[in-house]
Motif scaffolding. Structure first.
Motif, PDB file in Angstrom:
ATOM      1  N   ALA A 150     -39.170 -42.157  16.945  1.00  0.00           N
ATOM      2  CA  ALA A 150     -38.608 -42.608  18.216  1.00  0.00           C
ATOM      3  C   ALA A 150     -39.297 -41.838  19.342  1.00  0.00           C
ATOM      4  CB  ALA A 150     -37.095 -42.372  18.249  1.00  0.00           C
ATOM      5  N   ASP A 151     -39.070 -42.295  20.571  1.00  0.00           N
ATOM      6  CA  ASP A 151     -39.650 -41.613  21.725  1.00  0.00           C
ATOM      7  C   ASP A 151     -38.541 -41.232  22.703  1.00  0.00           C
ATOM      8  OD1 ASP A 151     -38.892 -43.971  22.925  1.00  0.00           O
ATOM      9  OD2 ASP A 151     -40.932 -44.786  23.042  1.00  0.00           O
ATOM     10  N   ARG A 152     -38.917 -40.934  23.956  1.00  0.00           N
ATOM     11  CA  ARG A 152     -37.924 -40.482  24.928  1.00  0.00           C
ATOM     12  C   ARG A 152     -36.893 -41.551  25.251  1.00  0.00           C
ATOM     13  NH1 ARG A 152     -42.335 -38.330  27.973  1.00  0.00           N
ATOM     14  NH2 ARG A 152     -41.784 -39.557  29.800  1.00  0.00           N
ATOM     15  N   GLY A 153     -37.109 -42.758  24.782  1.00  0.00           N
ATOM     16  CA  GLY A 153     -36.110 -43.798  24.958  1.00  0.00           C
ATOM     17  C   GLY A 153     -34.822 -43.505  24.225  1.00  0.00           C
ATOM     18  N   ALA A 154     -34.825 -42.488  23.357  1.00  0.00           N
ATOM     19  CA  ALA A 154     -33.603 -42.094  22.651  1.00  0.00           C
ATOM     20  C   ALA A 154     -32.614 -41.387  23.573  1.00  0.00           C
ATOM     21  CB  ALA A 154     -33.946 -41.183  21.471  1.00  0.00           C
ATOM     22  N   VAL A 155     -33.070 -40.987  24.764  1.00  0.00           N
ATOM     23  CA  VAL A 155     -32.178 -40.360  25.738  1.00  0.00           C
ATOM     24  C   VAL A 155     -31.207 -41.412  26.272  1.00  0.00           C
ATOM     25  CG1 VAL A 155     -32.052 -39.243  27.990  1.00  0.00           C
ATOM     26  CG2 VAL A 155     -33.852 -38.587  26.374  1.00  0.00           C
TER      27      VAL A 155
END
Length: 296
Positions: free
Chosen positions: A188-193
């Protein structure tokens, strides 16, 4: 708990129309607590009796104390939740009871952190909250600190880096299917924030699935890369961590954050354990910005 705030009449209209201007009457109308006729009535009584708008609406029974409290909080940019809101944990005392003595103590802690960061010339304000054992209040304190920073308007990110027994997704009631563990393992990337809209500028990166190798994940370069990107998006980044006496994860997180705060709990945390954690953190190169004695 009220203010000299009214709504203004619009020429040619028989009613008072609420404007999007931050006035107390406008806010209560936007929230569906008052109608146009109610506001006319309050304004008339206010002219006769001389009370403030909120006090007058409360005196005639048009709104409740909770309605007024939340409207005033919104007026001054203080995110607040009504008691009994089921989707957010009641542990967030600074949100549910912002005027409680415990909330004042947490805000005092926030102030001390800001002062110490400023005095130390810290540009990237990141902090790992560390304590020796379990049940000492790390998740509680760091969650409330995150809300307190968001109440200042600071773009705040809370990272649940306890990959052993995460709690922040339950406190804020957000999904944890994808989180830090997925980001660090390249899935995953920072979109998990996840933004937490109840608190405006607050976001949460949940822990996600508990991996079999948390220490190895936290030591990978992926964590440093992640934080480099997040530093440009957030003013304050806080880390929840696992017990430092049981796992070395906390040392890695304190090193990456640059600053650590050590928490001890009354009648639970031993002095020797606290001293050992402080020594180990100092040896890791992390700056210990302070210690907190938790009596909650």
């Amino acid at each position: 708990m009220s203010a000299h705030e009214n709504v203004l009449p619009i020429e040619g209209s028989g009613h008072v129309i609420a404007r999007q201007d931050g006035r107390l009457g406008s806010i209560l109308m936007e929230e569906g607590k008052l109608g146009a006729m109610d506001i006319e009535r309050v304004l008339e009584l206010q002219r006769v009796e001389g009370f403030r708008f909120g006090e007058t609406a409360l005196r005639v029974g048009l709104i409740t104390e909770d309605d007024l409290r939340c409207a005033v909080a919104k007026q001054y940019g203080l995110p607040q939740l009504l008691p009994g809101k089921e989707n957010i944990s009641s542990e967030l005392v600074v949100a549910y009871e912002p005027f409680h003595p415990r909330s004042e103590e947490l805000r005092a802690l926030r102030t001390q952190l800001l002062i110490r960061w400023t005095n130390a010339g810290v540009r990237h304000r990141m902090l790992a909250l560390i304590s020796p054992g379990s049940g000492e209040g790390r998740s509680y304190v760091v969650a409330n600190l995150a809300v307190a920073f968001s109440q200042l308007g600071e773009r705040t990110l809370l990272i649940d880096a306890d990959l052993r027994n995460p709690r922040q997704h339950r406190i804020f009631n957000v999904p944890d299917r994808v989180g830090l563990s997925a980001v660090l393992s390249g899935r995953a990337d920072r979109g998990a924030v996840v933004p937490v809209p109840e608190f405006g500028t607050l976001s949460l990166l949940p822990a996600g699935a508990c991996p079999p190798n948390p220490q190895e994940l936290l030591l990978r370069p992926a964590l440093a890369v992640l934080l480099d990107g997040l530093r440009t998006e957030f003013d304050v980044i806080l880390f929840d961590t696992p017990p430092a006496k049981l796992y070395a994860d906390a040392q890695s997180l304190a090193f990456r954050a640059g600053s650590a705060m050590v928490l001890a709990r009354k009648d639970r945390t031993g002095f020797a354990d606290t001293a050992t954690v402080i020594r180990e953190l100092s040896n890791s190169g992390a700056r210990i910005i302070g210690t907190v004695f938790n009596a909650f």
